[in-house]
Design a protein around this motif. Structure first.
Motif: not given
Length: 162
Positions: A89-98
């Motif tokens: 989950i963390e890996s996925f959401h790190r890709q969304q960080v602007h």
């Protein structure tokens, strides 16, 4: 009872027409609860826990001893599975960080964008007959990745007040 409709036989106003009287009643009840909690604080919360959940609560915050006990009683394989899910989950959401950026390609013109996370977030984890640790992971991890500095989690107490 569930009422089934054939979509092709409904007019748009039948689809969109909702009886909002029940919603208004819910809003009134919730407004009353919020006012009571604002006025009486933790004591009101404890009374509502007893009223709605049947739980007599002495302390609203989970103690470190309770946390330690939960980890000690947890199946190690389940804990490892949760850790793996958390990493995914963390890996996925790190890709969304602007990313913040500034463009200054022409004299006198500065353009940019700055992302600022909110300071605090509240997370509600449903209780009842089933526990869903995925709710914790999917609510808390994206907030942490986004830079939220304080996350408060609430969940209903069990009948034992824990």
């Amino acid at each position: 009872m569930i009422k089934l409709y054939n979509f092709d036989e409904l007019r748009p106003e039948e689809i969109l027409n909702r009886d909002i009287r029940a919603e208004k009643n819910v809003e009134d009840v919730v407004d009353g609860i919020i006012a009571e909690v604002r006025a009486r604080g933790d004591e009101a919360l404890k009374e509502y826990a007893l009223k709605f959940d049947g739980a007599k609560i002495d302390d609203l915050q989970v103690t470190q001893a309770e946390i330690d006990e939960a980890f000690a009683n947890m199946d190690p394989y389940f804990l490892e599975t949760l850790r793996e899910a958390a990493a995914n989950i963390e890996s996925f959401h790190r890709q969304q960080v602007h990313k913040n950026f500034v463009i200054n390609e022409k004299p006198g013109i500065v353009l940019g964008q700055k992302y600022t996370p909110i300071e605090k977030a509240g997370v509600y984890v449903p209780g009842g007959t089933a526990a869903y640790p995925s709710t914790v992971l999917m609510d808390v991890i994206p907030a942490k990745v986004a830079g939220v500095s304080e996350i408060v989690m609430t969940t209903p107490a069990g009948k034992d007040g824990r």
